[in-house]
Design a protein around this motif. Structure first.
Motif, PDB file in Angstrom:
ATOM      1  N   GLU A 291      49.979  10.518  22.821  1.00 41.03           N
ATOM      2  CA  GLU A 291      50.755   9.601  21.983  1.00 41.03           C
ATOM      3  C   GLU A 291      51.141  10.233  20.648  1.00 41.03           C
ATOM      4  O   GLU A 291      52.038   9.743  19.962  1.00 41.03           O
ATOM      5  N   ASP A 292      50.454  11.310  20.270  1.00 41.87           N
ATOM      6  CA  ASP A 292      50.736  11.980  18.997  1.00 41.87           C
ATOM      7  C   ASP A 292      51.894  12.965  19.093  1.00 41.87           C
ATOM      8  O   ASP A 292      52.327  13.514  18.081  1.00 41.87           O
ATOM      9  N   ILE A 293      52.373  13.198  20.318  1.00 34.30           N
ATOM     10  CA  ILE A 293      53.479  14.142  20.524  1.00 34.30           C
ATOM     11  C   ILE A 293      54.683  13.385  21.072  1.00 34.30           C
ATOM     12  O   ILE A 293      54.584  12.718  22.100  1.00 34.30           O
ATOM     13  N   SER A 294      55.780  13.476  20.382  1.00 32.97           N
ATOM     14  CA  SER A 294      57.015  12.837  20.851  1.00 32.97           C
ATOM     15  C   SER A 294      58.097  13.897  21.043  1.00 32.97           C
ATOM     16  O   SER A 294      58.163  14.884  20.304  1.00 32.97           O
ATOM     17  N   VAL A 295      58.920  13.683  22.055  1.00 31.85           N
ATOM     18  CA  VAL A 295      60.021  14.598  22.372  1.00 31.85           C
ATOM     19  C   VAL A 295      61.308  14.012  21.801  1.00 31.85           C
ATOM     20  O   VAL A 295      61.662  12.862  22.087  1.00 31.85           O
ATOM     21  N   GLU A 296      62.006  14.800  20.990  1.00 33.79           N
ATOM     22  CA  GLU A 296      63.232  14.348  20.345  1.00 33.79           C
ATOM     23  C   GLU A 296      64.405  15.224  20.755  1.00 33.79           C
ATOM     24  O   GLU A 296      64.243  16.425  21.012  1.00 33.79           O
TER      25      GLU A 296
END
Length: 359
Positions: free
Chosen positions: A169-174
């Motif tokens: 949850e601490d890593i998001s793909v943008e």
């Protein structure tokens, strides 16, 4: 003195004598006990001028203790103990690890090693070299997890416990435009940092690196994400999971990879590429990343401090320089090459194309 028997330890047998690092940890524990538990604070231990014979402050911060620690370090060095930091991880070592581990990714479905593939020579635990010359202490899944750990720890200058606490949850793909073409980047927001225990942790933005695939965080993330989602259906909980067997990770997303297991895997991986693992530790990635940003990427020191989360006002420059300089690190330039007018350049910059030492 041995605290169990009360006898004086023999200085001739250094294996039975605690190291200087142990003494530092003992003092830190003492400082915490008096400062936090006994409410003495962290002020120097001094005599009360109003009530002679009484003292204020933290006894661990007294002049006597400080002088003793300085003297202890000198005696330790004279006695043969070398007090040094963990050796900084070098980019070429990371590249060698990447190339060695990549061959395991090509195995179909990354199966666990069977009894038939255990080594011709082993250590009693089935760890050795198989018939194809591959190390059998871990398979594809574990190695791809380690690759992502190496990359993110190196680029973000993370401490071991900070990296191991990262959750999916601490890593998001943008989405990100790369020269007009759609691409992706990673946004990593740490839930905890040693220097930001009350929040305010700034995110890390990581981009693809086509010139250095061994340092491409996006590729390492995608490979490990696909492995986890394929095996468990979704990616939740800790990113770096507890090891199970040669090539498995725990199905329980709440079980993270332990520090001891990480160190064992890391040192085994270094031996795969014939590198002595003794000088290295988990702090090697943080130190190596700082040196890489300074020497290769040529970042200003202020940017390195800001990126790593070090002191905002730069009131302690030693915090940075202890990561940049150490006797255990391999010198980038030989002594005789510093003023050599014919000194060869390094790798060409992908932007300006320069490779000279003054670039």
């Amino acid at each position: 003195m041995d605290i169990d028997s009360g006898e004086t330890k023999s200085l001739s047998n250094l294996k039975n004598v605690s190291t200087y690092n142990t003494a530092q940890k003992m003092r830190a524990a003492m400082s915490h006990q008096y400062g936090r538990v006994f409410k003495h604070g962290m002020q120097p231990f001094t005599e009360n001028p109003i009530k002679p014979g009484t003292y204020n402050g933290n006894p661990s911060m007294s002049d006597d203790i400080s002088q003793y620690m300085i003297s202890l370090r000198r005696r330790k060095v004279r006695g043969g103990e070398t007090v040094v930091s963990a050796k900084a991880m070098e980019e070429k070592t990371l590249e060698a690890l990447y190339k060695y581990n990549l061959q395991y990714l090509r195995e179909a479905n990354a199966p666990s090693y069977s009894e038939a593939k255990k080594g011709k020579r082993g250590d009693g635990n089935g760890e050795g070299i198989d018939s194809e010359g591959k190390s059998t202490w871990a398979g594809c899944n574990v190695r791809m997890m380690l690759w992502f750990f190496y990359t993110i720890s190196f680029l973000c200058l993370l401490r071991c416990d900070e990296a191991l606490r990262i959750r999916w949850e601490d890593i998001s793909v943008e989405e990100w435009l790369d020269d007009g073409e759609k691409s992706i980047r990673l946004k990593v927001t740490l839930p905890f940092r040693k220097t930001h225990q009350t929040g305010g942790v700034l995110p890390f933005y990581l981009y693809p690196d086509r010139q250095r695939p061994h340092l491409c965080p996006v590729t390492a993330f995608c490979v490990w994400y696909n492995i986890v989602s394929t095996r468990f259906g979704s990616c939740t909980g800790y990113v770096f999971r507890k090891r199970t067997g040669k090539n498995g990770v725990s199905a329980d997303s709440g079980e993270s990879l332990s520090h001891a297991s990480l160190m064992e895997s890391f040192k085994n991986n270094l031996m795969d590429i014939s590198v002595n693992p003794d000088p290295y530790g988990t702090h090697s990635f943080r130190r190596g990343g700082a040196q890489w940003l300074a020497m290769v990427k040529r970042w200003p020191y202020r940017n390195i401090c800001s990126w790593a989360g070090w002191s905002d006002n730069l009131d302690n420059p030693a915090t940075l320089f202890k990561y940049l300089l150490s006797v255990v690190d391999a010198p980038i330039v030989k002594r005789e090459e510093y003023m050599d007018p014919h000194r060869l350049g390094g790798d060409k910059c992908g932007v300006c194309g320069r490779s000279c030492p003054c670039a």
